[in-house]
Design an enzyme around this catalytic site. Structure first.
Site, PDB file in Angstrom:
ATOM      1  N   LYS A 118     -13.624   1.346   2.745  1.00 29.39           N
ATOM      2  CA  LYS A 118     -13.494   1.799   4.124  1.00 29.39           C
ATOM      3  C   LYS A 118     -14.765   2.528   4.526  1.00 29.39           C
ATOM      4  O   LYS A 118     -15.198   3.460   3.837  1.00 29.39           O
ATOM      5  CB  LYS A 118     -12.291   2.732   4.283  1.00 29.39           C
ATOM      6  CG  LYS A 118     -10.948   2.014   4.248  1.00 29.39           C
ATOM      7  CD  LYS A 118      -9.793   2.976   4.424  1.00 29.39           C
ATOM      8  CE  LYS A 118      -8.470   2.196   4.444  1.00 29.39           C
ATOM      9  NZ  LYS A 118      -7.297   3.107   4.405  1.00 29.39           N
ATOM     10  N   ASP A 154       0.855  -1.188   0.000  1.00 29.49           N
ATOM     11  CA  ASP A 154       0.000   0.000   0.000  1.00 29.49           C
ATOM     12  C   ASP A 154       0.891   1.238   0.000  1.00 29.49           C
ATOM     13  O   ASP A 154       1.700   1.427   0.911  1.00 29.49           O
ATOM     14  CB  ASP A 154      -0.901  -0.011   1.230  1.00 29.49           C
ATOM     15  CG  ASP A 154      -1.834   1.191   1.310  1.00 29.49           C
ATOM     16  OD1 ASP A 154      -1.963   1.913   0.298  1.00 29.49           O
ATOM     17  OD2 ASP A 154      -2.427   1.400   2.367  1.00 29.49           O
ATOM     18  N   GLY A 210      -9.107  -0.498   7.026  1.00 23.67           N
ATOM     19  CA  GLY A 210      -9.289   0.090   8.350  1.00 23.67           C
ATOM     20  C   GLY A 210      -8.515   1.370   8.527  1.00 23.67           C
ATOM     21  O   GLY A 210      -7.607   1.690   7.756  1.00 23.67           O
ATOM     22  N   ASP A 223      -8.058   2.864  -3.102  1.00 24.65           N
ATOM     23  CA  ASP A 223      -8.496   3.209  -1.753  1.00 24.65           C
ATOM     24  C   ASP A 223      -8.921   4.670  -1.754  1.00 24.65           C
ATOM     25  O   ASP A 223     -10.088   5.003  -1.986  1.00 24.65           O
ATOM     26  CB  ASP A 223      -7.356   2.944  -0.764  1.00 24.65           C
ATOM     27  CG  ASP A 223      -7.660   3.362   0.674  1.00 24.65           C
ATOM     28  OD1 ASP A 223      -8.762   3.869   0.941  1.00 24.65           O
ATOM     29  OD2 ASP A 223      -6.781   3.185   1.539  1.00 24.65           O
ATOM     30  N   GLU A 243      -1.776  -1.422  -3.818  1.00 22.86           N
ATOM     31  CA  GLU A 243      -2.868  -0.547  -3.404  1.00 22.86           C
ATOM     32  C   GLU A 243      -2.482   0.927  -3.518  1.00 22.86           C
ATOM     33  O   GLU A 243      -1.433   1.341  -3.032  1.00 22.86           O
ATOM     34  CB  GLU A 243      -3.251  -0.872  -1.954  1.00 22.86           C
ATOM     35  CG  GLU A 243      -4.432  -0.076  -1.434  1.00 22.86           C
ATOM     36  CD  GLU A 243      -4.774  -0.432   0.006  1.00 22.86           C
ATOM     37  OE1 GLU A 243      -5.609   0.284   0.593  1.00 22.86           O
ATOM     38  OE2 GLU A 243      -4.203  -1.405   0.546  1.00 22.86           O
TER      39      GLU A 243
END
Length: 369
Positions: A265, A189, A293, A241, A216
């Protein structure tokens, strides 16, 4: 249903292990807990899990407090509603501010499911009795320190590990972890820190050899075209994301073929109402989803577990045990993972008690409406 009182609590908890990303490092967190109360005295709890600084997203704890106290809670107080999906319509004129909205939306869902006597997961349409959890590991001072953290989580039974990366901390850390754990479900990420410069692209392309589950958010949130170009150049699925805050964002990304995986999320998308809608759209489009999260306290973590019980969440989600982050959490019992699996609560509402003594002891600001 009608909310007759609302309260905000700014709660500060220390992390058991400091966490570093490409933008900042943190050793403690301030989150805002939301209480919605109806005329019967029933309470629904939510959590505004915004970062303290505007690095992940534009919102901060201070901005969320202002928006919740000045706009969102006044819009909800005294208004009649029958289903929690109706609550976001009460603040429809408020643009953005997804983290602030998420805390109030979750509290509405918890209040509604508590009064109906059904578990939150069931209220959302969940079908799983248990959820597979993964862990997210920050940037460490050395590769040896990183391997120590990976080993600790693998020994605890977590089947998936996510590594935070940044320019200069990418190929070699991943190579080291993959060499030690050739079969581990591993992904990275970047939190949008990379560009399409030659050096950055070379590093991202080099990651393709390690059999990662996903890369990500390599590029900035609005740079969907860069994600499309990278996805065409690598076999590894690209996951979005920060790029997806609304259903409109998701539809645009799907049209551009900028992703093969979506991190949903609850906080980033403005609550359970929007997160469930994103799940439905991604599932219909053949996109794998998982629940990310924001180092939530137990209230937000329990909401994530409930969401992760929906059928489209086919990848491990960031719903690891409370003890990974907090010595004592604000819910009782804390969220527990056994060999990387979290049980979905079967009792009504959140499925956990709320430790009001701990909240009182760690609250640094309150507001009541």
């Amino acid at each position: 249903m009608r909310v007759t009182a609302a309260r905000l609590h700014r709660v500060r908890l220390p992390l058991v292990h400091a966490f570093a990303t490409s933008s900042h490092r943190k050793a403690e967190l301030d989150h805002i807990l939301v209480e919605l109360e109806d005329a019967s005295g029933a309470i629904g709890w939510g959590e505004i899990a915004s970062p303290s600084d505007p690095y992940y997203a534009p919102e901060t704890v201070e901005s969320c407090w202002h928006i919740a106290e000045r706009y969102l809670l006044p819009a909800v107080l005294g208004q009649e509603w029958d289903e929690p999906e109706q609550v976001p319509r009460l603040w429809a004129k408020v643009r953005g501010n997804q983290f602030a909205k998420a805390g109030v939306d979750v509290a509405a869902w918890v209040l509604w499911s508590t009064l109906r006597g059904v578990p939150l997961a069931q209220a959302l349409g969940g079908t799983r009795a248990e959820v597979t959890a993964g862990v997210s590991l920050g940037i460490e001072p050395t590769i040896d320190d990183l391997l120590t953290q990976v080993r600790r989580q693998v020994d605890a039974g977590y089947p998936r590990v996510k590594l935070k990366i940044a320019p200069g901390w990418d190929v070699e850390p991943v190579r080291a972890v993959r060499a030690e754990y050739p079969d581990l479900d591993l992904h990275v990420d970047a939190n949008g820190i990379y560009s399409e410069s030659a050096g950055h692209l070379a590093a991202l392309l080099a990651l393709d050899e390690f059999g990662l589950t996903m890369i990500e958010q390599p590029f900035a949130p609005r740079n969907l075209l860069a994600h499309t170009r990278l996805q065409r150049a690598v076999e590894t699925p690209v996951c979005l994301d920060e790029s997806v805050e609304t259903l409109d964002d998701l539809e645009t990304a799907l049209s551009l073929e900028a992703l093969r995986v979506l991190n949903i999320k609850v906080s980033r998308m403005g609550g359970l109402t929007a997160a469930r809608a994103a799940h439905d759209l991604a599932r219909a489009s053949g996109i794998a989803v998982w629940c990310g999260g924001m180092h939530e306290f137990g209230i937000g973590r329990a909401a994530n577990v409930a969401l992760s019980s929906l059928p489209g969440f086919t990848l491990p989600s960031d719903v690891s045990a409370s003890e990974k982050y907090y010595a004592r959490d604000v819910v009782t019992p804390p969220v527990v993972a056994r060999r990387g699996v979290v049980q979905v609560p079967e009792s009504a509402g959140l499925g956990h008690g709320v430790d009001t003594d701990l909240i009182a002891a760690t609250t640094i600001a309150t507001a009541s409406l």
